[in-house]
Structures are given as C-alpha cells and as structure tokens.
Design a protein around this motif. Structure first.
Motif, PDB file in Angstrom:
ATOM      1  N   ASP A 127      75.654  19.544  57.770  1.00 19.40           N
ATOM      2  CA  ASP A 127      75.750  20.143  59.201  1.00 19.40           C
ATOM      3  C   ASP A 127      74.093  21.227  58.900  1.00 19.40           C
ATOM      4  OD1 ASP A 127      77.032  21.795  61.046  1.00 19.40           O
ATOM      5  OD2 ASP A 127      77.729  23.530  59.524  1.00 19.40           O
ATOM      6  N   PRO A 128      72.799  19.850  59.453  1.00 21.77           N
ATOM      7  CA  PRO A 128      71.707  20.710  59.693  1.00 21.77           C
ATOM      8  C   PRO A 128      71.696  21.249  60.919  1.00 21.77           C
ATOM      9  CG  PRO A 128      71.798  18.612  60.672  1.00 21.77           C
ATOM     10  CD  PRO A 128      73.174  18.422  59.616  1.00 21.77           C
ATOM     11  N   PRO A 129      70.601  22.338  60.832  1.00 22.68           N
ATOM     12  CA  PRO A 129      70.177  23.176  62.359  1.00 22.68           C
ATOM     13  C   PRO A 129      70.540  21.959  63.384  1.00 22.68           C
ATOM     14  CG  PRO A 129      68.546  23.632  60.560  1.00 22.68           C
ATOM     15  CD  PRO A 129      69.414  22.694  60.150  1.00 22.68           C
ATOM     16  N   PRO A 183      62.262  13.232  55.810  1.00 24.32           N
ATOM     17  CA  PRO A 183      61.926  13.013  54.455  1.00 24.32           C
ATOM     18  C   PRO A 183      63.322  13.359  53.575  1.00 24.32           C
ATOM     19  CG  PRO A 183      60.977  15.164  55.146  1.00 24.32           C
ATOM     20  CD  PRO A 183      61.512  14.056  56.209  1.00 24.32           C
ATOM     21  N   ARG A 184      63.871  14.554  54.228  1.00 25.54           N
ATOM     22  CA  ARG A 184      65.317  14.665  53.414  1.00 25.54           C
ATOM     23  C   ARG A 184      66.254  13.615  53.243  1.00 25.54           C
ATOM     24  NH1 ARG A 184      63.183  19.606  55.542  1.00 25.54           N
ATOM     25  NH2 ARG A 184      62.983  20.632  54.002  1.00 25.54           N
ATOM     26  N   LEU A 185      66.287  13.338  54.176  1.00 24.94           N
ATOM     27  CA  LEU A 185      67.260  11.863  54.479  1.00 24.94           C
ATOM     28  C   LEU A 185      66.775  10.445  53.573  1.00 24.94           C
ATOM     29  CD1 LEU A 185      68.763  11.316  58.398  1.00 24.94           C
ATOM     30  CD2 LEU A 185      69.650  12.532  56.257  1.00 24.94           C
ATOM     31  N   PHE A 411      78.421  30.178  62.329  1.00 23.93           N
ATOM     32  CA  PHE A 411      79.004  29.467  62.391  1.00 23.93           C
ATOM     33  C   PHE A 411      79.607  28.300  60.999  1.00 23.93           C
ATOM     34  CE2 PHE A 411      75.661  30.065  65.585  1.00 23.93           C
ATOM     35  CZ  PHE A 411      76.357  29.938  66.659  1.00 23.93           C
ATOM     36  N   PRO A 412      80.224  28.943  60.569  1.00 26.39           N
ATOM     37  CA  PRO A 412      80.983  27.776  59.487  1.00 26.39           C
ATOM     38  C   PRO A 412      81.608  26.851  60.724  1.00 26.39           C
ATOM     39  CG  PRO A 412      82.574  29.597  59.955  1.00 26.39           C
ATOM     40  CD  PRO A 412      81.350  29.932  60.791  1.00 26.39           C
ATOM     41  N   LYS A 413      82.060  26.018  59.532  1.00 31.04           N
ATOM     42  CA  LYS A 413      83.020  23.980  60.020  1.00 31.04           C
ATOM     43  C   LYS A 413      84.528  24.590  59.281  1.00 31.04           C
ATOM     44  CE  LYS A 413      79.878  21.387  61.727  1.00 31.04           C
ATOM     45  NZ  LYS A 413      79.886  22.355  62.676  1.00 31.04           N
ATOM     46  N   PHE A 436      73.291  21.273  53.768  1.00 27.53           N
ATOM     47  CA  PHE A 436      73.056  22.333  53.873  1.00 27.53           C
ATOM     48  C   PHE A 436      74.007  23.228  53.962  1.00 27.53           C
ATOM     49  CE2 PHE A 436      69.696  18.759  55.372  1.00 27.53           C
ATOM     50  CZ  PHE A 436      68.744  20.237  56.117  1.00 27.53           C
ATOM     51  N   SER A 437      74.049  24.328  53.243  1.00 27.33           N
ATOM     52  CA  SER A 437      75.618  24.212  52.820  1.00 27.33           C
ATOM     53  C   SER A 437      76.220  25.845  53.331  1.00 27.33           C
ATOM     54  CB  SER A 437      75.853  24.318  51.037  1.00 27.33           C
ATOM     55  OG  SER A 437      74.649  24.875  50.444  1.00 27.33           O
ATOM     56  N   GLY A 438      74.859  26.049  53.800  1.00 26.70           N
ATOM     57  CA  GLY A 438      75.792  27.500  54.434  1.00 26.70           C
ATOM     58  C   GLY A 438      76.892  27.927  53.673  1.00 26.70           C
ATOM     59  N   THR A 481      71.093  37.534  51.470  1.00 28.09           N
ATOM     60  CA  THR A 481      71.031  36.012  51.914  1.00 28.09           C
ATOM     61  C   THR A 481      71.919  35.090  52.155  1.00 28.09           C
ATOM     62  OG1 THR A 481      70.946  34.931  49.388  1.00 28.09           O
ATOM     63  CG2 THR A 481      68.943  36.492  50.238  1.00 28.09           C
ATOM     64  N   ILE A 482      71.845  34.155  52.362  1.00 32.11           N
ATOM     65  CA  ILE A 482      73.069  33.182  53.173  1.00 32.11           C
ATOM     66  C   ILE A 482      73.497  32.927  51.564  1.00 32.11           C
ATOM     67  CG2 ILE A 482      73.746  30.960  53.952  1.00 32.11           C
ATOM     68  CD1 ILE A 482      72.766  32.684  56.307  1.00 32.11           C
ATOM     69  N   CYS A 483      72.143  32.410  49.986  1.00 30.84           N
ATOM     70  CA  CYS A 483      73.070  31.696  49.128  1.00 30.84           C
ATOM     71  C   CYS A 483      73.908  33.140  48.762  1.00 30.84           C
ATOM     72  CB  CYS A 483      71.795  32.291  48.079  1.00 30.84           C
ATOM     73  SG  CYS A 483      70.668  30.200  48.653  1.00 30.84           S
TER      74      CYS A 483
HETATM   75  C1  LIG Z   1      74.204  25.320  60.755  1.00 29.96           C
HETATM   76  S1  LIG Z   1      74.477  25.711  58.689  1.00 29.96           S
HETATM   77  C2  LIG Z   1      75.552  24.706  57.708  1.00 29.96           C
HETATM   78  C3  LIG Z   1      76.809  26.233  57.814  1.00 29.96           C
HETATM   79  C4  LIG Z   1      77.669  25.273  56.830  1.00 29.96           C
HETATM   80  N1  LIG Z   1      78.311  23.578  57.222  1.00 29.96           N
HETATM   81  C5  LIG Z   1      79.273  26.138  56.337  1.00 29.96           C
HETATM   82  O1  LIG Z   1      80.174  25.649  57.127  1.00 29.96           O
HETATM   83  O2  LIG Z   1      78.911  27.109  56.639  1.00 29.96           O
HETATM   84  C6  LIG Z   1      72.796  24.596  58.624  1.00 29.96           C
HETATM   85  C7  LIG Z   1      72.325  25.354  56.685  1.00 29.96           C
HETATM   86  O3  LIG Z   1      71.488  25.123  56.861  1.00 29.96           O
HETATM   87  C8  LIG Z   1      70.612  26.199  55.839  1.00 29.96           C
HETATM   88  N2  LIG Z   1      68.783  25.342  55.822  1.00 29.96           N
HETATM   89  C9  LIG Z   1      67.885  24.852  56.837  1.00 29.96           C
HETATM   90  N3  LIG Z   1      67.528  24.703  56.365  1.00 29.96           N
HETATM   91  C10 LIG Z   1      67.277  24.283  54.840  1.00 29.96           C
HETATM   92  C11 LIG Z   1      66.410  24.372  53.709  1.00 29.96           C
HETATM   93  N4  LIG Z   1      65.270  23.242  54.293  1.00 29.96           N
HETATM   94  N5  LIG Z   1      67.182  23.974  52.996  1.00 29.96           N
HETATM   95  C12 LIG Z   1      68.136  24.263  52.203  1.00 29.96           C
HETATM   96  N6  LIG Z   1      68.928  24.591  53.750  1.00 29.96           N
HETATM   97  C13 LIG Z   1      68.527  24.925  54.756  1.00 29.96           C
HETATM   98  C14 LIG Z   1      70.325  27.278  56.683  1.00 29.96           C
HETATM   99  O4  LIG Z   1      70.006  28.527  55.454  1.00 29.96           O
HETATM  100  C15 LIG Z   1      72.187  27.503  56.879  1.00 29.96           C
HETATM  101  O5  LIG Z   1      72.752  28.168  56.561  1.00 29.96           O
END
Ligand SMILES: C[S@@+](CC[C@H](N)C(=O)[O-])C[C@H]1O[C@@H](n2cnc3c(N)ncnc32)[C@H](O)[C@@H]1O
Length: 653
Positions: A127-129, A183-185, A411-413, A436-438, A481-483
C-alpha cells in the motif's frame, strides 16, 4: 578459507556473466567510475548478435519511460554495504517466533533479503504512497556517485528524513514516484515464489503508471486484473465531478502458467443463502438447465436442443416419453425463442439424479441440483467488485481505535480487506510480506486468519522509521516513529487474538479440539551499517593485508548477535532461524537451526574448541578473523575439519 562478502551481491556483474555465457563477444572490459577495470556489456555487439542484421542506432519501439528510469533500474542492482541488526529488546517471543518486523528503507531491506528470500515469498501486498500531491515519497537520490552514496547512506535513516514532500508543482511529480517504485518492484519480483502473487493498492493518481511498470516488470501476461474495493460507499466529498467510492488493488502473479497462484474463496453468507433446499445428500440450490445465452441455440449447438420429459408425480426427468414422464419441455426462452440445454444427452443420462422438474407459473422447468458440500461448490472466484461493508476504510480506523483507544495511524487499511487478499493469495503455510506496512494491518490479519483456520502463515513487515509529528494523535500518545506504532499494533493485536482463542477454548463443548494460539511474536531487525569496518572498501576485492588472519574487522559496536545476523545471508539462512547460544569446547557459540550453522565469535579460540566444533559436524562453520588464540589454532583448523567434518563449509569474517 573463504571470506564472507560484506555487501549484497553485484547483480549487474551477475547479469553480465549470464550474457557472457551466451554471447561472449558482447562482453568487454571497461573502466568503472572508480577507475577499476570491470566487465561490461558491449550493447552494439549484443544488438548485432540479436538482430541478424547491422543495426544502426536505436529504433522506435513500444516502451514506457520517464526521466530517471535508467538510474532507477541501476539503483535496484547497485550493491549496498548494509546489514540487519537484530533488536531482541523490541521483539516479542524472540526465541520462538518466525515473523519479522524490519525497520528501514524497503529498497535497502529488499536488497539485503534478496539472497536469502529469493523465490520464497508467496504473497506480497503493498500500500505505497499514492502520490496524491500531499503525501511523502522516499528520495532515493540516484544522482549521487557510488562514493557519495556510500558515504551518505544511513545518514538520513536515523531521522527518517529522506521522505520528501512530492507536490504536484514538482516538475518531476510522476517521474519521481515511478523512479521510487521501479527498483522496489524489480526486487519484489525476485522474492516471489513461482506460485507467488503481488497485490498493490493504488488510486487514480498513479494507477496507469503502476499498471505499465508492473506489466513491464512482472510481464503483461502475468497481469491478473484488479479488485475494485468499495472503500467509501458514500463517496469522497473532496472529489470533483465524481465522488469516488472505490480504490483498485492491482494483481500480478509471478508465473501465469503455474495454475495455483490464486485461490477460490469461500462463498459469503448471501451466496450461501441461495443453498436453501435440502435432500438426503445435503443442501443445494436449483440452477436452471437451460442455457440463457442465446448464442447457444439449435443452429450453433444442434446436439443440445432436444425435448426432456418430466414426471408431474415426482418431478423426475427423462430423455424419452413414457407413462410417468408425460410433460414435454423444450429449451425455450420466455418469449419462445429456442435456446439449448447446458447438459448433453449422455450427461443427462449419467447424472440424472441431479435433475428435477418443477412448475414455475403455468409451465414446467428443468433444474439441476448444485450441492453446497460438493467440491468447489462452497468456493467461488473472487469477484472484481469487492463491496463487503467491512472493506470500508472506516473499519481500518475502527480496528486502530479498538486496539489503541485513539487514531494513531492516518490511513490504515481495513483488516477484512487484508483477510480477503490473504484468502485469495496465500495458503496456510505461506510467507507473506508487506514492505510499506504502516501500522502493520497485514500482520494483524495474518495472525487473525491463522487463529481462525489453524494456518501457519508467517509475515515480514518492512517500515521506514518515519518520524511521527508530535501534534498528531500518535505523537501525543508518545510514539516517535511509525515503526513504534506498527510494532505496538502487532503486540496489542496479538494479545487480543490470544485472549479470543483462549475464550473460545473455554466455551468448547466437551471433547471438542481447542484451537491453538497462532504465532503472535515477531523479531525486530533494523537496516543498519555493516558490522564490518570500513577499511574493506569493496567486498570481493580485499587488499592482501586485510586478508591476514588476526585482523579484527568487526566494528567496535558490533555484538556477536549482530555479527551472526550479518553472516546469515552468506549461508542463505532466514532471519527467523532458531538460534541457540551454546558453549562448545569452552567457547561461546551460536547453534543455528540445530547444527546447520555453528558460529563462534569468541576470543582466543584454541584447538580444543575447534576440535569440539568440528565434531558437531555442522553444515557450515564461521569464525572471526581475530578470534584464534595463536598460529597453531589457525594451522590446525583446516586439519581438524578435514579429520572430523570434511564436508563442513568453513568461512571467516
Ligand atoms: C499508505 S501507508 C501504509 C498503510 C498500511 N497499509 C496500514 O494499513 O497501516 C504507506 C507507508 O509506507 C511507508 N513508506 C514510505 N516509503 C517507504 C520506504 N522507502 N520504505 C519503507 N516504508 C516506506 C510510509 O512511512 C507509510 O507508513
């Protein structure tokens, strides 16, 4: 003895070697940016090899490109000198869990994991930006030279500061997003198993670009389609002209010909309510035997157009008229247009007990029984419109509120959507990844589904330590942090799931089997600088002096466990491996996966310890350069292993 490389492999060089094996003339020597001679592809020669005619210059061809694409491609292959540092203090059930939570930039994490996890991940969900103009995109900064990159990498991670705003006014608005994803994909594809699949949430902003990138990287033949998820049934009121209610999830499989990449899913309760009839074989629904598609008719399918005869007494159906079967029925549409049956005469004969006739209004109709319990009848293909009430985005927030008491994630899924994706894309023992686990909704869903179906799915979450604004709800709750949010979410969700499983076990009827509590732990790893000292500039190209034994090349702050995690990829051992600290021959060792690897990073390792380790007959053994007590120990090492365990692969760091 082999030295362990400190870097992820140089994939460009690996690819060049593959080309060289096929087209030796297309590989030449060239100077790299640092003035060293390396192998390089002569593209003109390669083009000649492949075209069968003299090629002069690039041709027009179908392609999707943007400024920065070539750098993005190179970036995926560029080696990095990084490692995963274990963080047992942040982890839960460190010794037993098989789940991983990785703090760091996902590009680096994917590179480090590639060697070990290539071909092992069954399901990747991301779930990327979305590039809405208001979100942040990671700045990989490909413009840097190798030296600048190495000097700077890591610098931003501590602050999570490489996330930059990507407003629409940026002239490279779409290019930057494509360069971030590409590159990530590319690396994600390598991790997928042959029967694997990737699911990507997106919205209108980048859907078209994602489709093109995905088709290029995964192959358009492996594109399955998309789920239109109804995430906002009332429509977003910030939209113009059309209030959007859905968000797509694009799906590619690694290998379309594989056949079992995606699953049928259980029918929902609305569909199940159609099975409203019962006989001694179980519940069934009645499906009309007439083919409603009028292109199937007596002209196109003459062998499927014939009369059937129904018994008004018991509803049985026959091919021939007799005393009991007196009511004739032809496959005619309501307006009298002739169509045809869906079953041939021979099938009607052999499976006659599935058929029955019934009055409908003032005519008789022929039906077949579709039993619920039989084979795939209880399962169905996932539909492209996914509109369950619980897929509404509000349910994502609801779960966060339930676990934290406040909205600590923007924006949690919705967990039910993750659950649906798991149903479609995973089996009970799959490795599932979200990079992109948020707030780690996918980890929550993996644990919940395992609790429900007794599965042993494992998860790998990757998340950048993106700094949380103090003014947000998460900031006010003390998360930095989000982590921190993601890890705490897994802890809280896991405990809730454990309590629910325990409660269900207490309520069981006598003799019923209680459900096991799933793996609700996770190992936290942090993408970090190499544990090796920097003097070893380029792995695989050691200075002779550096190869001398007794040189301690591990960084001062590196703990033995850090060293172990740095060397695991060299043996392709997963980070979830079982690790036991044991004393062998009087020295502290790590025994990994019950003797697969013995690592000894202790001081003054002597021949007594070496003999004891060799007698354990591990598959691999690894030592630290500086750990040997004297010359005799080093000299004896090879001899001891030759005597007691000649097959053990020995390495030093
Ligand atoms: C849309 S949110 C995902 C939300 C997630 N699906 C949830 O249910 O909470 C995208 C997340 O990707 C993270 N992110 C963006 N760029 C990143 C990167 N290069 N490496 C790891 N995480 C990244 C952001 O910090 C953000 O938390």
């Amino acid at each position: 003895m082999d030295k362990i490389s400190q870097e992820t492999p140089d994939l460009t060089q690996e690819n060049i070697a593959k080309i060289a094996a096929l087209f030796p003339d297309a590989v030449t020597e060239a100077m790299d940016a640092d003035g060293k001679v390396t192998l390089a592809v002569d593209f003109d020669a390669l083009r000649d090899d492949l075209s069968g005619e003299v090629v002069d210059g690039p041709r027009e061809r179908y392609q999707f490109t943007w400024p920065g694409k070539r750098e993005a491609k190179l970036e995926a292959r560029r080696p990095i000198k990084k490692t995963m540092r274990p963080c047992p203090e942040k982890s839960k059930d460190w010794d037993t869990t098989e789940n991983l939570y990785i703090e760091g930039d996902n590009l680096e994490a994917l590179k480090i994991m590639r060697e070990t996890y290539a071909g092992k991940v069954k399901l990747i969900y991301i779930d990327p930006p979305y590039n809405t103009g208001h979100d942040f995109v990671y700045d990989d900064d490909f413009s840097k030279t190798r030296a600048e990159y190495d000097a700077e990498s890591g610098e931003y991670d501590e602050e999570g500061g490489r996330l930059v705003a990507n407003p629409e006014s940026n002239g490279r608005f779409h290019s930057d997003w494509c360069s971030m994803m590409y590159p990530r994909l590319m690396l994600a594809r390598d991790l997928l198993s042959d029967d694997g699949a990737i699911f990507i949430s997106i919205d209108d902003n980048e859907e078209q670009n994602l489709l093109k990138i995905g088709n290029e990287l995964f192959g358009s033949g492996n594109y399955v389609g998309k789920l239109y998820v109804q995430v906002n049934p009332r429509g977003r009121n910030l939209d113009r002209y059309i209030a959007k209610t859905i968000e797509p999830v694009l799906i590619w499989v690694k290998n379309y010909t594989c056949g079992n990449s995606l699953n049928l899913i259980p029918k929902d309760s609305r569909m199940l309510s159609e099975y409203d009839r019962k006989d001694d074989k179980g519940s069934y629904r009645a499906i009309g035997l007439r083919n409603r598609n009028q292109s199937f008719n007596p002209q196109t399918r003459p062998n499927l157009y014939f009369p059937l005869w129904i018994s008004p007494a018991d509803g049985s159906v026959a091919l021939e008229k007799d005393e009991a079967h007196s009511v004739e029925r032809l496959p005619l549409a309501a307006d009298g247009t002739p169509t045809c049956w869906t079953w041939s005469k021979s099938k009607i004969q052999s499976e006659n007990n599935y058929l029955f006739g019934e009055p409908c209004g003032n005519e008789w109709r022929v039906y077949r029984k579709d039993y619920l319990e039989e084979g795939s009848a209880a399962f169905t293909m996932a539909k492209s419109l996914q509109a369950d009430a619980e897929f509404n985005n509000d349910y994502g927030k609801k779960r966060i509120k339930e676990l934290f008491g406040s909205n600590v994630m923007s924006f949690p899924k919705p967990p039910a959507l993750m659950n649906r994706i798991l149903e479609i894309g995973s089996s009970k023992d799959s490795l599932v990844m979200d990079f992109f686990s948020g707030s780690a909704t996918m980890a929550d869903a993996v644990m919940s589904l395992n609790a429900a179906d007794g599965g042993k799915r494992r998860f790998i979450m990757v998340q950048l330590p993106e700094v949380v604004d103090e003014a947000t709800e998460a900031g006010k709750e003390g998360y930095t942090t989000i982590c921190n949010v993601g890890e705490e979410r897994i802890r809280r969700a896991g405990e809730k799931i454990r309590a629910e499983v325990d409660e269900a076990s207490r309520q069981l009827e006598l003799g019923a089997e209680p459900k096991p509590v799933p793996d609700i732990g996770f190992r936290v790893l942090r993408v970090d600088e190499s544990c090796f000292k920097d003097e070893y500039a380029a792995p695989g190209q050691y200075e002779q002096a550096a190869l001398d034994l007794f040189t301690d090349n591990s960084a001062e702050d590196a703990l033995p466990l850090d060293l172990l995690f740095q060397v695991l990829p060299a043996f392709r051992i997963e980070y979830s491996a079982k690790i036991v600290e044991r004393e062998i021959g009087g020295k502290a060792c790590f025994d990994v996966n019950g003797g697969q690897l013995i690592a000894c990073f202790d001081e003054d390792v002597d021949t007594v310890a070496l003999e004891a380790i060799a007698k354990e007959r591990p598959l691999y053994a690894v030592f630290r350069d500086a750990c040997f007590s004297n010359d005799a120990a080093v000299a004896n090492l090879e001899e001891l292993f030759k005597t007691f365990s000649p097959d053990t692969i020995r390495k030093v760091i």
